[in-house]
Design a protein around this motif. Structure first.
Motif, PDB file in Angstrom:
ATOM      1  N   ASN B 389       0.817  -1.211   0.000  1.00  0.00           N
ATOM      2  CA  ASN B 389       0.000   0.000   0.000  1.00  0.00           C
ATOM      3  C   ASN B 389       0.850   1.260   0.000  1.00  0.00           C
ATOM      4  O   ASN B 389       0.406   2.307   0.453  1.00  0.00           O
ATOM      5  N   GLY B 390       2.068   1.112  -0.467  1.00  0.00           N
ATOM      6  CA  GLY B 390       2.896   2.287  -0.700  1.00  0.00           C
ATOM      7  C   GLY B 390       3.815   2.683   0.442  1.00  0.00           C
ATOM      8  O   GLY B 390       4.550   3.657   0.336  1.00  0.00           O
ATOM      9  N   PHE B 391       3.789   1.946   1.538  1.00  0.00           N
ATOM     10  CA  PHE B 391       4.686   2.288   2.653  1.00  0.00           C
ATOM     11  C   PHE B 391       6.003   1.542   2.451  1.00  0.00           C
ATOM     12  O   PHE B 391       6.223   0.469   3.009  1.00  0.00           O
ATOM     13  N   GLN B 422       3.868   7.359   2.978  1.00  0.00           N
ATOM     14  CA  GLN B 422       3.222   6.559   1.941  1.00  0.00           C
ATOM     15  C   GLN B 422       3.560   7.146   0.573  1.00  0.00           C
ATOM     16  O   GLN B 422       3.463   8.348   0.365  1.00  0.00           O
ATOM     17  N   TRP B 423       3.984   6.281  -0.350  1.00  0.00           N
ATOM     18  CA  TRP B 423       4.355   6.714  -1.701  1.00  0.00           C
ATOM     19  C   TRP B 423       3.171   6.506  -2.640  1.00  0.00           C
ATOM     20  O   TRP B 423       2.458   5.515  -2.531  1.00  0.00           O
ATOM     21  N   PHE B 424       3.042   7.467  -3.543  1.00  0.00           N
ATOM     22  CA  PHE B 424       1.930   7.395  -4.493  1.00  0.00           C
ATOM     23  C   PHE B 424       2.462   7.474  -5.926  1.00  0.00           C
ATOM     24  O   PHE B 424       3.570   7.948  -6.177  1.00  0.00           O
ATOM     25  N   VAL B 425       1.614   7.012  -6.848  1.00  0.00           N
ATOM     26  CA  VAL B 425       1.927   7.164  -8.267  1.00  0.00           C
ATOM     27  C   VAL B 425       1.516   8.575  -8.674  1.00  0.00           C
ATOM     28  O   VAL B 425       0.365   8.966  -8.491  1.00  0.00           O
ATOM     29  N   LEU B 445      -6.300  -1.424 -13.762  1.00  0.00           N
ATOM     30  CA  LEU B 445      -4.973  -1.307 -13.144  1.00  0.00           C
ATOM     31  C   LEU B 445      -5.053  -0.703 -11.742  1.00  0.00           C
ATOM     32  O   LEU B 445      -5.950   0.077 -11.435  1.00  0.00           O
ATOM     33  N   HIS B 446      -4.089  -1.092 -10.922  1.00  0.00           N
ATOM     34  CA  HIS B 446      -4.001  -0.550  -9.564  1.00  0.00           C
ATOM     35  C   HIS B 446      -3.119   0.703  -9.510  1.00  0.00           C
ATOM     36  O   HIS B 446      -3.351   1.593  -8.719  1.00  0.00           O
ATOM     37  N   SER B 447      -2.073   0.713 -10.341  1.00  0.00           N
ATOM     38  CA  SER B 447      -1.051   1.761 -10.199  1.00  0.00           C
ATOM     39  C   SER B 447      -1.375   2.981 -11.039  1.00  0.00           C
ATOM     40  O   SER B 447      -0.526   3.469 -11.783  1.00  0.00           O
ATOM     41  N   THR B 448      -2.584   3.445 -10.947  1.00  0.00           N
ATOM     42  CA  THR B 448      -2.928   4.655 -11.693  1.00  0.00           C
ATOM     43  C   THR B 448      -2.580   5.879 -10.840  1.00  0.00           C
ATOM     44  O   THR B 448      -2.280   5.754  -9.650  1.00  0.00           O
ATOM     45  N   ALA B 449      -2.622   7.043 -11.473  1.00  0.00           N
ATOM     46  CA  ALA B 449      -2.223   8.276 -10.781  1.00  0.00           C
ATOM     47  C   ALA B 449      -3.033   8.457  -9.497  1.00  0.00           C
ATOM     48  O   ALA B 449      -4.257   8.289  -9.499  1.00  0.00           O
ATOM     49  N   GLY B 450      -2.329   8.773  -8.427  1.00  0.00           N
ATOM     50  CA  GLY B 450      -3.002   9.001  -7.153  1.00  0.00           C
ATOM     51  C   GLY B 450      -3.118   7.763  -6.287  1.00  0.00           C
ATOM     52  O   GLY B 450      -3.461   7.850  -5.107  1.00  0.00           O
ATOM     53  N   GLN B 451      -2.815   6.615  -6.861  1.00  0.00           N
ATOM     54  CA  GLN B 451      -2.910   5.368  -6.088  1.00  0.00           C
ATOM     55  C   GLN B 451      -1.558   5.063  -5.429  1.00  0.00           C
ATOM     56  O   GLN B 451      -0.523   5.530  -5.876  1.00  0.00           O
ATOM     57  N   PRO B 452      -1.569   4.241  -4.370  1.00  0.00           N
ATOM     58  CA  PRO B 452      -0.299   3.900  -3.716  1.00  0.00           C
ATOM     59  C   PRO B 452       0.662   3.213  -4.695  1.00  0.00           C
ATOM     60  O   PRO B 452       0.232   2.435  -5.556  1.00  0.00           O
ATOM     61  N   TYR B 453       1.938   3.535  -4.522  1.00  0.00           N
ATOM     62  CA  TYR B 453       2.962   2.939  -5.367  1.00  0.00           C
ATOM     63  C   TYR B 453       3.580   1.763  -4.618  1.00  0.00           C
ATOM     64  O   TYR B 453       4.081   1.910  -3.500  1.00  0.00           O
ATOM     65  N   SER B 454       3.513   0.571  -5.234  1.00  0.00           N
ATOM     66  CA  SER B 454       4.147  -0.580  -4.585  1.00  0.00           C
ATOM     67  C   SER B 454       4.506  -1.630  -5.623  1.00  0.00           C
ATOM     68  O   SER B 454       3.903  -1.698  -6.701  1.00  0.00           O
ATOM     69  N   ASP B 455       5.502  -2.430  -5.256  1.00  0.00           N
ATOM     70  CA  ASP B 455       5.934  -3.504  -6.163  1.00  0.00           C
ATOM     71  C   ASP B 455       4.803  -4.496  -6.389  1.00  0.00           C
ATOM     72  O   ASP B 455       4.632  -5.034  -7.483  1.00  0.00           O
ATOM     73  N   LEU B 456       4.029  -4.745  -5.345  1.00  0.00           N
ATOM     74  CA  LEU B 456       2.940  -5.728  -5.477  1.00  0.00           C
ATOM     75  C   LEU B 456       1.895  -5.241  -6.479  1.00  0.00           C
ATOM     76  O   LEU B 456       1.427  -6.002  -7.329  1.00  0.00           O
ATOM     77  N   ASN B 490       7.673  11.910  -2.169  1.00  0.00           N
ATOM     78  CA  ASN B 490       7.001  10.607  -2.029  1.00  0.00           C
ATOM     79  C   ASN B 490       6.051  10.303  -3.184  1.00  0.00           C
ATOM     80  O   ASN B 490       4.973   9.743  -2.995  1.00  0.00           O
ATOM     81  N   GLN B 491       6.429  10.719  -4.362  1.00  0.00           N
ATOM     82  CA  GLN B 491       5.628  10.454  -5.559  1.00  0.00           C
ATOM     83  C   GLN B 491       6.533   9.803  -6.597  1.00  0.00           C
ATOM     84  O   GLN B 491       7.726  10.110  -6.679  1.00  0.00           O
ATOM     85  N   MET B 492       5.969   8.891  -7.379  1.00  0.00           N
ATOM     86  CA  MET B 492       6.741   8.209  -8.422  1.00  0.00           C
ATOM     87  C   MET B 492       6.018   8.347  -9.751  1.00  0.00           C
ATOM     88  O   MET B 492       4.784   8.288  -9.816  1.00  0.00           O
TER      89      MET B 492
END
Lengths: 230, 961
Positions: B389-391, B422-425, B445-456, B490-492
């Motif tokens: 969840n981006g942590f 918490q990191w976000f896209v 998709l999960h990793s859209t803008a504003g969503q948490p950034y994570s490898d999972l 904290n944004q990617m």
């Protein structure tokens, strides 16, 4: 008689206004990779040229060439599947220059190539393949090989015993010899790993031969005649 | 003749004047072939181009062999590709073999894979392997005749193996060598190769029976301290003259092995199940150490969290082997507290859901659950939760405190979480993705803008993207991604790069294996058409639809030439039709308040009784080859005799969302104690699946019900015993979002049934009926479920004779209703006899708390059932007290406790109910013939005050709702 059979018969009998002849065909396959008759012929010629041997196209040289080409095909497939980076064309330039250095001048080099029926482009591809194989070994096998210190010491003791018998003096210390011994042992393990990988890859790829006489070198792989005999 | 290569040299550089293919009919079109190869008319011939052409054509997988010939013509060279097509396995079947082995096992043994390239040698090898399998199953004289049929147009080979299995051999004895420690007869008895210990002769030989016999013989030795015993099948002696088989065994019992446990106590059975040396029947260092670890783990689960274990092995001179396990259990602890600290983003419940370590609970985990490896796994699970969840920088640690709060051996575990940022896209970009695909992908998709950034999330997105491409005809699609820190903290920034590769289409759909089924029945279920993008998802969905028809025992789907590079491919379906008939037989018994007889007035509420029951059903599948089923289900018990004939058309008119059913029912029953009913009923129903959760049913029903043996007021008998024709149209809506219909933990179930009976539908009585149910399920914790259900029903008669026919009224109460009552005992009762007479309205509500009790299989339930069947909808009342002995319009309460034992077919249920306000009523004693004397002065038929027993017990299968 099928169309195929009739075609073969007509061609074999040399009928027709102008004679047709087979100019290339499948000689062996490894998975979906094809080795053609012309590749085998070319491989024999280049090998003879590089080894500066007399060109001899015989059943034995054809078998050896077919086997080498199958290994090439398997390695290229693995590199493609695993996304290993291929060497650039320029990397073969130095090797080509080294080959040319064996000849007094460009004209003699070109004449030698022609006498073997090889073009410079064919030769460059072959040299590039050697780099490809080295790169494959470096990526695929070298990272996984570790030489335990005990093996280094065992090898060193064997060397020392040999040196003593030969009367070598002074005998180099273990630390002085360590890098060299590690490289020798690494090369041995790489060779073993490559042989094992190649054996497994041949089995997995289901190597088949259209010309049964090529199959002798690959135990367990029977020739499969698909029916084109002209 | 010169070698091909030498010949090629003489054509090198000449202009190509034509390129042809021989034979003219090729697996691919001429244009497709030309597009594939680098040779062009008007261009000079190059040997390397020739080789590439051969390679590319071969890579299509469509060719078994390729050669190229050249002819000198004026102006250049004419090239002709001489090709031989490859063939593929299009269908394989084996018939003539009684099970076992079943056809699936035979096909696996043949190693002929649907859609794979076919080589003639494979047939002989397959025959050999099938014969081998048949021998292993006792068919020693079996013969196999393969029949292959070639389909040139589709390059398929279909192979039928016709077997003449002959008689299956039987066991006839046992030959043993070695010191067996047991008499031969005892070994034979263990093996189970004799039927009923030989009274019915020897068993036929099958591979499973042989193996299980050997296992049974082996299993005796470890139980008698010979865990190193080796039982080897040396050979099977077949005697052709009598068609029997003698297994020849060699038994080496090995030395006696004594395993002892020091420092703790366990039963020998527990020890055998814990130590791997018993299962492996081998003793080595690894297994001994594994056993040591298993013992320590076992005691840790019992609260001895510090338990350690070690072993010593010895071989004394007497030939025995001694293995001593030393267990130091340490102090028995209790997990007094597990506390999670520092969590802000996730609440405690979310984190505890992922933990196996837990504090002591009443009954189930009396010591709590804890071990160091379990705690480490929990910490990893919490880290994964945060990271997904981006942590990215989360830190999770634990502290274990013994003697917590001064209580000896009480342990407290603190989980400390430092969440970090918490990191976000910040931005998601695509490369290589078309606009229409991009729009579709953004929805999944999960990793859209504003969503948490994570490898999972990225890994999940990768799977989603590749699935989407694979199902859109891009089997070689590749995915890569790039990520870079954005300008904001904290944004990617993310970039998804897709290389789709060539798109592959469906060339045609080939179906094989149909004998009785109409081809259009199958074709209508396959959602792919020629020219569609090749979609594995569609192939699988079609396969599922075909299975759902219920008329195929095997539906194999494959792509012909799956590894070939050709631009369009055949999709294959190989089917095996099920047998035409299926039967079922059942024997059982019903236990409950069902006794009392059909003429006795003594027990209006029933007495505990047993009703044995026998059921038999037969179905004819695939009627007219349409995939329809006609079935007859019968039931005979002392309470009921029933026959139900149904005709079901699933996926009606090829629509997977429609099913059509016609049924006829004959039912003679006494399950409602007030009367015996003879019901003849016919109905037609169309069911429409609106969505995964929602279903609509439209139904017309006509029935004729005749009642007899009515245990009611004599003056009503003439009216209510008349046969009644009832015809009605009804419509049901069902919404089911339960996670598991058999044992639900969350979700909702709602059903509403509306019915209208009218003379228009052939009914003698006119009424409108509404029946509704709403059930909801909530998971309070991982194992605690709160479930509730409410039933409501009402009937309004608007025409026809009065009183309203008994058989159409609501009857309720019992195992699946209000458990304060025996079955069908709720509601109004006859004022004289006290037997239930049903009502025109019902309202029931049940609340259950479902919880685990012991281990994973035994659970408990606390429940409250409330409600009743009422005389009319305006009489529905929630009052607690019964107004008087002839008024039953009040809410009967039942409080109770139940046990649930989980089985593969659903929980076995026992419920105990206590009802403080169970109904009281008047009744009479005697027989129905004495009813007119009931309460008459001077008669010996007394009027009595009766009551439904305040204690009720119910035994059944499945949850109450």
């Amino acid at each position: 008689m099928t169309t195929w059979g009739a075609t073969c018969l007509l061609l074999a009998a040399g009928l027709g206004t102008l004679s047709a002849e087979i100019i290339d065909r499948i000689a062996a396959t490894a998975g979906n990779q094809v080795i053609t008759e012309s590749q085998i012929d070319q491989e024999i010629r280049i090998t003879a040229f590089l080894n500066r041997e007399k060109l001899a196209i015989s059943a034995d040289t054809r078998k050896q060439a077919a086997s080498r080409l199958i290994e090439q095909a398997l390695v290229k497939r693995e590199m493609d599947l695993s996304h290993y980076p291929l060497p650039q064309a320029g990397e073969a330039s130095a090797a080509l220059a080294g080959v040319k250095a064996n000849y007094p001048n460009e004209a003699d080099f070109a004449a030698a190539l022609e006498s073997y029926g090889v073009t410079e482009a064919d030769l460059t591809r072959r040299l590039l393949w050697q780099f490809t194989l080295l790169r494959f070994i470096d990526y695929r096998f070298r990272p996984g090989i570790q030489i335990p210190d005990a093996d280094v010491q065992t090898y060193y003791r064997q060397q020392v015993s040999g040196w003593e018998q030969q009367g070598v003096k002074p005998i180099p210390s273990l630390e002085d010899s360590r890098d060299q011994i590690e490289e020798i042992l690494t090369q041995k393990r790489i060779d073993q790993a490559l042989d094992q990988w190649m054996s497994e890859a041949r089995t997995q790829a289901a190597v088949t031969y259209r010309d049964a006489t090529l199959a002798d070198r690959d135990a367990g792989n029977t020739g499969r005649d698909a029916g084109i005999n002209k | 003749m010169a070698s091909p290569a030498a010949a090629a040299n003489s054509y090198e550089g000449k202009l190509i004047v034509s390129v042809k293919f021989d034979p003219e009919r090729q697996p691919l079109t001429f244009d497709q072939l030309l597009a594939m190869i680098p040779l062009r008319v008007g261009q000079p011939l190059r040997g390397s181009d020739l080789r590439d052409s051969i390679q590319r054509l071969y890579q299509t997988g469509e060719y078994a062999d390729i050669a190229v010939d050249a002819t000198l013509e004026s102006g250049g060279v004419a090239l002709k590709f001489l090709t031989k097509p490859a063939f593929f396995i299009g269908y394989v079947a084996v018939d003539g073999v009684p099970e076992p082995p079943n056809e699936g096992q035979l096909l696996v043994a043949s190693k002929l894979v649907l859609g794979a390239a076919y080589v003639p040698d494979q047939t002989a090898a397959a025959v050999s392997r099938i014969v081998d399998l048949l021998k292993r199953n006792g068919f020693y004289s079996a013969g196999i005749e393969p029949a292959t049929a070639t389909r040139e147009a589709t390059q398929q080979v279909q192979i039928d193996f016709h077997a003449d299995a002959k008689q299956r051999a039987k066991f006839d004895g046992l030959m043993v060598s070695g010191n067996t420690l047991r008499p031969e007869e005892s070994l034979i008895n263990s093996s189970g190769w004799k039927r009923f210990r030989g009274w019915l002769g020897w068993q036929p030989m099958t591979e499973t029976r042989l193996q299980s016999g050997l296992d049974n013989i082996r299993s005796w030795y470890p139980k008698h301290d010979h865990l190193l015993a080796r039982v080897t099948l040396v050979k099977l002696d077949f005697h052709p003259a009598v068609n029997t088989v003698t297994p020849v065994l060699k038994i080496d019992t090995g030395p006696p092995v004594l395993v002892r446990l020091r420092g703790a106590k366990l039963s020998s059975g527990q020890l055998r199940s814990l130590l791997p040396i018993y299962e492996e029947r081998s003793i080595d260092r690894d297994l001994l150490e594994e056993g040591s670890r298993d013992l320590a783990s076992y005691f840790q689960t019992q609260g001895y969290f510090d338990a350690t274990s070690d072993y010593r092995a010895a071989s004394p001179p007497n030939g025995e082997q001694l293995i001593d396990y030393y267990v130091n259990t340490g102090v028995r602890h209790k997990i007094a507290k597990v506390e999670v600290q520092g969590n802000h983003y996730f609440d405690d419940a979310t984190i505890r859901e992922r933990m196996s370590v837990m504090a002591a609970t009443f009954i189930r985990y009396r010591r709590g659950r804890y071990s160091r490896p379990e705690l480490d796994r929990d910490l990893d699970a919490i880290r994964d939760l945060y990271r997904s969840n981006g942590f990215r920088d989360v830190v999770v640690t634990s502290r274990v405190l013994d003697d917590y709060n001064g209580a000896t051996a009480h342990i407290a575990i603190f989980i400390d979480i430092t969440e970090g940022p918490q990191w976000f896209v910040s931005k998601l970009a695509f490369e290589g993705v078309s606009d229409d695909f991009r729009a579709a992908l953004l929805l999944i998709l999960h990793s859209t803008a504003g969503q948490p950034y994570s490898d999972l999330n990225i890994a999940n997105d990768r799977d989603s993207i590749l699935d989407y491409y694979f199902n859109s005809g891009y089997p070689q699609a590749k995915f890569e991604f790039m990520s870079m820190p954005a300008a904001e903290a904290n944004q990617m920034n993310l970039t998804f790069i897709v290389t789709p590769g060539p798109r592959v289409y469906v060339r045609d759909i080939l179906v094989a294996g149909l004998r009785r089924t109409r081809p259009d029945v199958v074709r209508d279920r396959i959602s792919l058409d020629p020219g569609d993008p090749l979609s594995q998802g569609q192939i699988n969905q079609s396969q599922r639809r075909l299975y759902d028809l219920g008329i195929f025992t095997r539906v194999d789907a494959a792509i012909q030439n799956p590894d070939g590079d050709e631009p369009d491919k055949y999709v294959l379906y190989s089917l095996e039709e099920a047998g035409r008939y299926s039967m079922n037989v059942g024997v059982g018994a019903e236990i409950g308040s069902i006794g009392g007889g059909t003429t006795s007035l003594d027990s209006p509420a029933g007495v505990t009784g047993v009703s044995p029951r026998f059921s038999f059903g037969i179905s004819r599948l695939n009627v007219f080859g349409l995939g329809h089923t006609i079935s007859l289900q019968t039931l005979v018990s002392t309470l009921e005799q029933r026959a139900l004939l149904t005709y079901v058309a699933p996926q009606f008119l090829g629509n997977p969302k429609l099913s059509w059913q016609v049924s006829g029912l004959f039912d003679f029953s006494h399950d409602i104690r007030t009367f015996t009913s003879l019901r003849e009923e016919g109905s037609v129903q169309l069911a429409q699946k609106l969505s995964r959760a929602n279903t609509l049913q439209y139904r017309y029903t006509f029935r004729d019900v005749t009642l007899s043996n009515l245990l009611i007021s004599p003056y009503l008998v003439p009216l209510l015993s008349q046969p009644v024709h009832v015809g009605f149209f009804s419509m049901s809506f069902i919404r089911d979002t339960r996670d598991d219909p058999i044992d639900s933990h969350r979700g909702m179930y709602t059903s509403i049934d509306l019915a209208l009976a009218s003379n228009v539908f052939g009914s003698q009585t006119g009424f409108a009926r509404v029946v509704a149910r709403n059930s909801t399920y909530y998971s309070l914790t991982k194992n605690l479920v709160l479930a509730r259900t409410t039933d409501f029903g009402m009937i309004e008669q608007y025409s026809g004779p009065s009183p309203f026919p008994l058989a159409e009224r609501f009857f309720g109460g019992g195992t699946f209703s209000n458990r304060a009552f025996p079955d069908f005992q709720a509601g109004p009762r006859d004022p004289i006899t006290g037997f239930p007479v049903g009502g025109n309205a019902l309202l029931m509500n049940t609340i259950e708390l479902r919880f685990p009790l012991i281990g994973d299989n035994l659970g408990g339930v606390l429940f409250n059932d409330m409600g009743n069947v009422y005389s009319a909808v305006n009489k529905i009342s929630l009052q607690f007290r019964q107004p008087n002995l002839q008024d039953f319009d009040y809410a009967v309460q039942g409080f109770g406790f139940g046990l649930r034992y989980r089985t593969p077919v659903g929980p076995v249920r026992v419920d105990f109910s206590l009802s403080p306000n169970s109904p009281r009523f008047y009744g009479c004693e005697g027989s129905i013939n004495q009813l007119i004397y009931c309460d008459v002065a001077g008669s010996n038929v007394p009027r009595t005050n009766q009551r439904i027993n305040v204690f009720q017990f119910h035994f059944s299968l499945g949850q109450a709702f």
